[in-house]
Design a protein around this motif. Sequence first.
Motif, PDB file in Angstrom:
ATOM      1  N   ALA A   1       0.829  -1.208   0.000  1.00 14.90           N
ATOM      2  CA  ALA A   1       0.000   0.000   0.000  1.00 14.90           C
ATOM      3  C   ALA A   1       0.861   1.254   0.000  1.00 14.90           C
ATOM      4  O   ALA A   1       0.547   2.242  -0.675  1.00 14.90           O
ATOM      5  CB  ALA A   1      -0.936  -0.021   1.213  1.00 14.90           C
ATOM      6  N   VAL A   2       1.966   1.242   0.759  1.00 12.99           N
ATOM      7  CA  VAL A   2       2.869   2.405   0.786  1.00 12.99           C
ATOM      8  C   VAL A   2       3.482   2.617  -0.589  1.00 12.99           C
ATOM      9  O   VAL A   2       3.544   3.748  -1.102  1.00 12.99           O
ATOM     10  CB  VAL A   2       3.942   2.208   1.864  1.00 12.99           C
ATOM     11  N   ALA A   3       3.935   1.519  -1.207  1.00 15.12           N
ATOM     12  CA  ALA A   3       4.544   1.642  -2.535  1.00 15.12           C
ATOM     13  C   ALA A   3       3.540   2.154  -3.562  1.00 15.12           C
ATOM     14  O   ALA A   3       3.865   3.008  -4.406  1.00 15.12           O
ATOM     15  CB  ALA A   3       5.112   0.293  -2.963  1.00 15.12           C
ATOM     16  N   LEU A   4       2.302   1.669  -3.502  1.00 17.10           N
ATOM     17  CA  LEU A   4       1.286   2.121  -4.452  1.00 17.10           C
ATOM     18  C   LEU A   4       0.949   3.603  -4.226  1.00 17.10           C
ATOM     19  O   LEU A   4       0.804   4.362  -5.196  1.00 17.10           O
ATOM     20  CB  LEU A   4       0.020   1.270  -4.302  1.00 17.10           C
ATOM     21  N   ALA A   5       0.827   4.023  -2.981  1.00 20.46           N
ATOM     22  CA  ALA A   5       0.523   5.429  -2.703  1.00 20.46           C
ATOM     23  C   ALA A   5       1.628   6.334  -3.218  1.00 20.46           C
ATOM     24  O   ALA A   5       1.367   7.394  -3.798  1.00 20.46           O
ATOM     25  CB  ALA A   5       0.314   5.628  -1.199  1.00 20.46           C
ATOM     26  N   ARG A   6       2.867   5.948  -3.041  1.00 20.88           N
ATOM     27  CA  ARG A   6       3.968   6.776  -3.536  1.00 20.88           C
ATOM     28  C   ARG A   6       4.014   6.781  -5.062  1.00 20.88           C
ATOM     29  O   ARG A   6       4.347   7.808  -5.681  1.00 20.88           O
ATOM     30  CB  ARG A   6       5.281   6.257  -2.952  1.00 20.88           C
ATOM     31  N   ALA A   7       3.716   5.626  -5.692  1.00 14.45           N
ATOM     32  CA  ALA A   7       3.704   5.582  -7.158  1.00 14.45           C
ATOM     33  C   ALA A   7       2.593   6.481  -7.715  1.00 14.45           C
ATOM     34  O   ALA A   7       2.798   7.187  -8.715  1.00 14.45           O
ATOM     35  CB  ALA A   7       3.521   4.140  -7.625  1.00 14.45           C
ATOM     36  N   LEU A   8       1.423   6.474  -7.078  1.00 17.98           N
ATOM     37  CA  LEU A   8       0.341   7.343  -7.541  1.00 17.98           C
ATOM     38  C   LEU A   8       0.675   8.808  -7.307  1.00 17.98           C
ATOM     39  O   LEU A   8       0.360   9.671  -8.125  1.00 17.98           O
ATOM     40  CB  LEU A   8      -0.961   6.980  -6.813  1.00 17.98           C
ATOM     41  N   SER A   9       1.316   9.115  -6.173  1.00 19.98           N
ATOM     42  CA  SER A   9       1.707  10.499  -5.899  1.00 19.98           C
ATOM     43  C   SER A   9       2.732  10.990  -6.909  1.00 19.98           C
ATOM     44  O   SER A   9       2.733  12.173  -7.278  1.00 19.98           O
ATOM     45  CB  SER A   9       2.256  10.599  -4.474  1.00 19.98           C
ATOM     46  N   ALA A  10       3.614  10.097  -7.368  1.00 24.85           N
ATOM     47  CA  ALA A  10       4.608  10.496  -8.367  1.00 24.85           C
ATOM     48  C   ALA A  10       3.967  10.821  -9.709  1.00 24.85           C
ATOM     49  O   ALA A  10       4.605  11.454 -10.557  1.00 24.85           O
ATOM     50  CB  ALA A  10       5.635   9.378  -8.541  1.00 24.85           C
ATOM     51  N   ARG A  11       2.727  10.402  -9.909  1.00 27.67           N
ATOM     52  CA  ARG A  11       1.995  10.709 -11.151  1.00 27.67           C
ATOM     53  C   ARG A  11       1.101  11.933 -10.986  1.00 27.67           C
ATOM     54  O   ARG A  11       0.093  12.073 -11.688  1.00 27.67           O
ATOM     55  CB  ARG A  11       1.177   9.485 -11.571  1.00 27.67           C
ATOM     56  N   ASP A  12       1.438  12.822 -10.064  1.00 28.68           N
ATOM     57  CA  ASP A  12       0.721  14.092  -9.841  1.00 28.68           C
ATOM     58  C   ASP A  12      -0.736  13.861  -9.478  1.00 28.68           C
ATOM     59  O   ASP A  12      -1.642  14.529  -9.983  1.00 28.68           O
ATOM     60  CB  ASP A  12       0.818  15.000 -11.085  1.00 28.68           C
ATOM     61  N   ARG A  13      -0.977  12.911  -8.618  1.00 32.08           N
ATOM     62  CA  ARG A  13      -2.326  12.673  -8.108  1.00 32.08           C
ATOM     63  C   ARG A  13      -2.322  12.809  -6.586  1.00 32.08           C
ATOM     64  O   ARG A  13      -1.339  12.450  -5.931  1.00 32.08           O
ATOM     65  CB  ARG A  13      -2.832  11.272  -8.492  1.00 32.08           C
ATOM     66  N   THR A  14      -3.414  13.331  -6.054  1.00 32.79           N
ATOM     67  CA  THR A  14      -3.528  13.463  -4.603  1.00 32.79           C
ATOM     68  C   THR A  14      -3.954  12.117  -4.024  1.00 32.79           C
ATOM     69  O   THR A  14      -4.954  11.527  -4.434  1.00 32.79           O
ATOM     70  CB  THR A  14      -4.554  14.536  -4.229  1.00 32.79           C
ATOM     71  N   VAL A  15      -3.168  11.625  -3.065  1.00 32.67           N
ATOM     72  CA  VAL A  15      -3.353  10.284  -2.529  1.00 32.67           C
ATOM     73  C   VAL A  15      -3.324  10.360  -1.014  1.00 32.67           C
ATOM     74  O   VAL A  15      -2.544  11.129  -0.422  1.00 32.67           O
ATOM     75  CB  VAL A  15      -2.248   9.317  -3.026  1.00 32.67           C
ATOM     76  N   VAL A  16      -4.183   9.546  -0.363  1.00 30.11           N
ATOM     77  CA  VAL A  16      -4.113   9.355   1.082  1.00 30.11           C
ATOM     78  C   VAL A  16      -4.173   7.852   1.338  1.00 30.11           C
ATOM     79  O   VAL A  16      -4.953   7.127   0.732  1.00 30.11           O
ATOM     80  CB  VAL A  16      -5.263  10.094   1.819  1.00 30.11           C
ATOM     81  N   LEU A  17      -3.317   7.380   2.229  1.00 25.86           N
ATOM     82  CA  LEU A  17      -3.274   5.976   2.607  1.00 25.86           C
ATOM     83  C   LEU A  17      -3.908   5.838   3.983  1.00 25.86           C
ATOM     84  O   LEU A  17      -3.500   6.523   4.931  1.00 25.86           O
ATOM     85  CB  LEU A  17      -1.834   5.456   2.619  1.00 25.86           C
ATOM     86  N   VAL A  18      -4.894   4.955   4.105  1.00 25.92           N
ATOM     87  CA  VAL A  18      -5.565   4.679   5.377  1.00 25.92           C
ATOM     88  C   VAL A  18      -5.095   3.323   5.857  1.00 25.92           C
ATOM     89  O   VAL A  18      -5.338   2.300   5.207  1.00 25.92           O
ATOM     90  CB  VAL A  18      -7.099   4.700   5.214  1.00 25.92           C
ATOM     91  N   ASP A  19      -4.402   3.296   6.992  1.00 27.27           N
ATOM     92  CA  ASP A  19      -3.834   2.065   7.539  1.00 27.27           C
ATOM     93  C   ASP A  19      -4.819   1.475   8.545  1.00 27.27           C
ATOM     94  O   ASP A  19      -5.193   2.137   9.526  1.00 27.27           O
ATOM     95  CB  ASP A  19      -2.499   2.365   8.207  1.00 27.27           C
ATOM     96  N   ILE A  20      -5.254   0.237   8.305  1.00 30.24           N
ATOM     97  CA  ILE A  20      -6.161  -0.443   9.235  1.00 30.24           C
ATOM     98  C   ILE A  20      -5.439  -1.573   9.962  1.00 30.24           C
ATOM     99  O   ILE A  20      -5.970  -2.164  10.886  1.00 30.24           O
ATOM    100  CB  ILE A  20      -7.410  -0.958   8.486  1.00 30.24           C
ATOM    101  N   HIS A  21      -4.195  -1.899   9.555  1.00 29.54           N
ATOM    102  CA  HIS A  21      -3.421  -2.933  10.232  1.00 29.54           C
ATOM    103  C   HIS A  21      -3.029  -2.464  11.627  1.00 29.54           C
ATOM    104  O   HIS A  21      -2.657  -1.297  11.835  1.00 29.54           O
ATOM    105  CB  HIS A  21      -2.160  -3.270   9.426  1.00 29.54           C
ATOM    106  N   ALA A  22      -3.060  -3.384  12.567  1.00 27.69           N
ATOM    107  CA  ALA A  22      -2.746  -3.027  13.951  1.00 27.69           C
ATOM    108  C   ALA A  22      -1.246  -2.900  14.197  1.00 27.69           C
ATOM    109  O   ALA A  22      -0.832  -2.356  15.221  1.00 27.69           O
ATOM    110  CB  ALA A  22      -3.338  -4.074  14.906  1.00 27.69           C
ATOM    111  N   ASP A  23      -0.397  -3.397  13.258  1.00 25.21           N
ATOM    112  CA  ASP A  23       1.041  -3.363  13.516  1.00 25.21           C
ATOM    113  C   ASP A  23       1.645  -1.975  13.319  1.00 25.21           C
ATOM    114  O   ASP A  23       2.751  -1.700  13.780  1.00 25.21           O
ATOM    115  CB  ASP A  23       1.759  -4.369  12.619  1.00 25.21           C
ATOM    116  N   GLY A  24       0.959  -1.073  12.627  1.00 21.02           N
ATOM    117  CA  GLY A  24       1.468   0.278  12.428  1.00 21.02           C
ATOM    118  C   GLY A  24       2.682   0.358  11.533  1.00 21.02           C
ATOM    119  O   GLY A  24       3.425   1.341  11.578  1.00 21.02           O
ATOM    120  N   ALA A  25       2.906  -0.654  10.678  1.00 19.03           N
ATOM    121  CA  ALA A  25       4.099  -0.648   9.816  1.00 19.03           C
ATOM    122  C   ALA A  25       4.046   0.492   8.805  1.00 19.03           C
ATOM    123  O   ALA A  25       5.070   1.118   8.505  1.00 19.03           O
ATOM    124  CB  ALA A  25       4.223  -1.995   9.110  1.00 19.03           C
ATOM    125  N   ASP A  26       2.854   0.782   8.241  1.00 19.96           N
ATOM    126  CA  ASP A  26       2.743   1.881   7.281  1.00 19.96           C
ATOM    127  C   ASP A  26       3.111   3.214   7.932  1.00 19.96           C
ATOM    128  O   ASP A  26       3.783   4.053   7.324  1.00 19.96           O
ATOM    129  CB  ASP A  26       1.328   1.938   6.731  1.00 19.96           C
TER     130      ASP A  26
END
Length: 527
Positions: free
Chosen positions: A367-392
Amino acid sequence: VIVIAFHAADPELAARGANAVADAYLALRRSAVAGAAEALAAEIERLRRVLAEAEARMSALKDEAAGAPSPLTAAERAALVAERDAVRDAARKAEDDAAAIREALRAGNVLSLVPVREDSAVMRLLDEQHSVVEEIAKEMATIPLGNPRVAELRARLSEIDAEIEAAARRMADALAADAEAALARVAEIEQRLDASDVATRRQAEIAALEETVVETRGLLDAALRRQEGTGQNGVVPSDVRLLTRATVPTAPVWPDTMGLTLLAFVAALVLGAVAVVLREFASGRAFREVPFEPLADLEQPAPAAGRFRRIEDEGVPRAMPEEPTLAPAVETSEASLGAVADGVAGRRRIVVALAEGSDSDGRPLAAVALARALSARDRTVVLVDIHADGADSIAMGEAPGLPGFADLLAGDVSFAQVIFRDRRSRAHFIPAGLNPIKAEALSGERLATLLTALDHTYDHVVIDCPDDAISRIAPGADAALVASEHASVDPRTVRAVARIAKVSAARIFHLIVDPARRSPEPEAAAA
């Protein structure tokens, strides 16, 4: 503030024209204010006249009410009306009885009337008449002819008949007198009712006049205050003022050198572009064929073929192919990630899930990699983390322990407190939060409201979703990404795709994760 612009070839004429317009406007405004002052004075005079008339009328009505009887209450009026009706009925009956007695007297059969026969005086006369008749009969039996006693008794019978008629006349007269007295009482009651109605109308008129006096006095006071705010000359000081008069301009307004220069530049640029396009078409280079290799269809499974088997899915029979089939995937994770980023263009909400066994050595932060790839294409992106480990959050943020989506769902924080900036891209992210996300919170209306708000704010909303939340998050997604280190035909990848396709109509993408490039550290994996 009104600015007057007057254009003329003569600079002095331009200044005089602007000043003349300003003077005319001032005169118009002052005349309008003067007319308003005259109208206000006339309105004040009218209000004073209306107030005086209302107060005089109200005073006269109050004087009349002082010497007049007060209005009847509802109970008193009802009692009087009932008494009037009863007395009127009694008077009508007495009149009818008196008329009947007089008619019987004229006809000579007064004893045919029951009221006459039941009268005490008449009853005594009838008894006496009966006794006289019996005595006559006895005397006639003793001395049939020339008995002087019989003559006396017959004379008494005539007297008794006359007395009966006299008693009937007295009864008729008494009934007539009773009827007359009853009618007098009816007139008295009606007079009292009429007086009460007059008093009631008078009080209603007094109340209406009091309301008119109060309203008129308020309007008069407001008009007097407006009149006091008017200056001695009838012009309100703050109404209109001349800030500055026009002067003779030192430079002409037209032609505008800067504007003409800019217009000429734009025209030359357009003409140059047209010339280049025409030259390319004339050279023939624009019609040469360029080899193009289309992008492989990574998103959807291929149509099922071959034999099918029946399975029971929560009590619903379904037909499934014997062997799962998926479209071929791109060989490297970098190419696959770029293809996914291009493929989700126009899809707002994206769910990211992992295939079985893809997190054995640490969860890959797809999810982090996809959000950064979309942001690099001049798009506004927000990542919502639902995992309890907090890795994102650790990979994208500066410090752990940040408030996040769980706190937002609970209503403890606002959007401004949970949205953070990725330190390596222009993407935003919302951490999982300080508290675990409850399963019932993912089924409420608040979750839909929060995700809808994010949809309206960002081009893409990437939701990093654990397996147990897919059934609640995936139904509202426009696209889904299955991150797997296995091939697309691998049963683990197929089961992950089927788990999403079961609850959502979203378009599903397959991202190949290279185990050699994944590090146990979340920060290195996100990089």
